[in-house]
Design a protein around this motif. Structure first.
Motif, mmCIF file in Angstrom:
data_model
loop_
_atom_site.group_PDB
_atom_site.id
_atom_site.type_symbol
_atom_site.label_atom_id
_atom_site.label_comp_id
_atom_site.label_asym_id
_atom_site.label_seq_id
_atom_site.Cartn_x
_atom_site.Cartn_y
_atom_site.Cartn_z
ATOM 1 N N ARG A 138 30.710 48.014 44.138
ATOM 2 C CA ARG A 138 31.222 49.381 44.254
ATOM 3 C C ARG A 138 30.506 50.162 45.343
ATOM 4 O O ARG A 138 29.288 50.100 45.452
ATOM 5 C CB ARG A 138 31.048 50.104 42.921
ATOM 6 N N SER B 149 35.849 44.022 36.258
ATOM 7 C CA SER B 149 34.773 44.991 35.983
ATOM 8 C C SER B 149 33.439 44.501 36.543
ATOM 9 O O SER B 149 32.650 45.310 37.058
ATOM 10 C CB SER B 149 34.671 45.291 34.492
ATOM 11 N N GLU B 150 33.163 43.199 36.457
ATOM 12 C CA GLU B 150 31.930 42.656 37.048
ATOM 13 C C GLU B 150 31.943 42.846 38.564
ATOM 14 O O GLU B 150 30.928 43.221 39.163
ATOM 15 C CB GLU B 150 31.785 41.169 36.723
ATOM 16 N N TYR B 151 33.096 42.610 39.167
ATOM 17 C CA TYR B 151 33.226 42.792 40.621
ATOM 18 C C TYR B 151 32.958 44.243 40.999
ATOM 19 O O TYR B 151 32.217 44.527 41.930
ATOM 20 C CB TYR B 151 34.626 42.369 41.085
ATOM 21 N N ARG B 152 33.557 45.162 40.261
ATOM 22 C CA ARG B 152 33.356 46.588 40.541
ATOM 23 C C ARG B 152 31.887 46.962 40.422
ATOM 24 O O ARG B 152 31.331 47.654 41.286
ATOM 25 C CB ARG B 152 34.198 47.439 39.599
ATOM 26 N N ASN B 153 31.226 46.516 39.375
ATOM 27 C CA ASN B 153 29.822 46.863 39.177
ATOM 28 C C ASN B 153 28.931 46.281 40.277
ATOM 29 O O ASN B 153 27.935 46.909 40.659
ATOM 30 C CB ASN B 153 29.342 46.359 37.813
ATOM 31 N N LYS B 154 29.294 45.140 40.796
ATOM 32 C CA LYS B 154 28.470 44.485 41.810
ATOM 33 C C LYS B 154 28.713 45.033 43.213
ATOM 34 O O LYS B 154 27.775 45.144 44.011
ATOM 35 C CB LYS B 154 28.757 42.981 41.791
ATOM 36 N N LYS C 113 39.546 36.523 38.181
ATOM 37 C CA LYS C 113 38.321 35.780 37.884
ATOM 38 C C LYS C 113 38.348 34.395 38.518
ATOM 39 O O LYS C 113 37.340 33.937 39.053
ATOM 40 C CB LYS C 113 38.094 35.673 36.379
ATOM 41 N N LYS D 283 40.499 44.067 45.191
ATOM 42 C CA LYS D 283 39.072 44.161 45.529
ATOM 43 C C LYS D 283 38.771 45.478 46.227
ATOM 44 O O LYS D 283 37.766 46.139 45.919
ATOM 45 C CB LYS D 283 38.662 42.972 46.410
ATOM 46 N N LEU E 47 34.350 36.371 39.278
ATOM 47 C CA LEU E 47 33.915 37.547 38.518
ATOM 48 C C LEU E 47 35.116 38.212 37.881
ATOM 49 O O LEU E 47 36.217 38.176 38.436
ATOM 50 C CB LEU E 47 33.250 38.574 39.446
ATOM 51 N N SER E 48 34.903 38.855 36.748
ATOM 52 C CA SER E 48 35.971 39.668 36.171
ATOM 53 C C SER E 48 36.120 40.914 37.044
ATOM 54 O O SER E 48 35.203 41.257 37.812
ATOM 55 C CB SER E 48 35.619 40.067 34.742
#
Length: 76
Positions: free
Chosen positions: A73, A66-71, A58, A28, A63-64
């Motif tokens: 970052r 990539s979803e975690y990173r986008n949310k 997940k 994370k 979250l995947s």
């Protein structure tokens, strides 16, 4: 009463769960603070197989990676 019923005792995490939690926590941090490719995040978090890492991540976060990173970052 002097003793708690067995079913109400606090659950302690297993060593395996503690390692998994530490690895996910590290992943994370890498996802929030770096632009490393997901495969590199996987490796640095201690996972040998990307698919396994994605599934564990997940399940732990909802979250995947990539979803975690986008949310979450941190943009600098």
């Amino acid at each position: 009463p002097c003793c708690k019923p067995f079913g109400t005792m606090p659950k302690r995490s297993t060593p395996t769960a503690q390692i998994r939690n530490r690895r996910i926590s590290h992943a994370k941090t890498l996802l929030r603070k770096t632009s490393l490719p997901l495969t590199e995040v996987c490796t640095r978090a201690g996972y040998a197989y990307n698919t396994y890492f994605f599934n564990v991540f997940k399940k732990a976060t909802g979250l995947s990676p990539s979803e975690y990173r986008n949310k979450f970052r941190v943009h600098r």
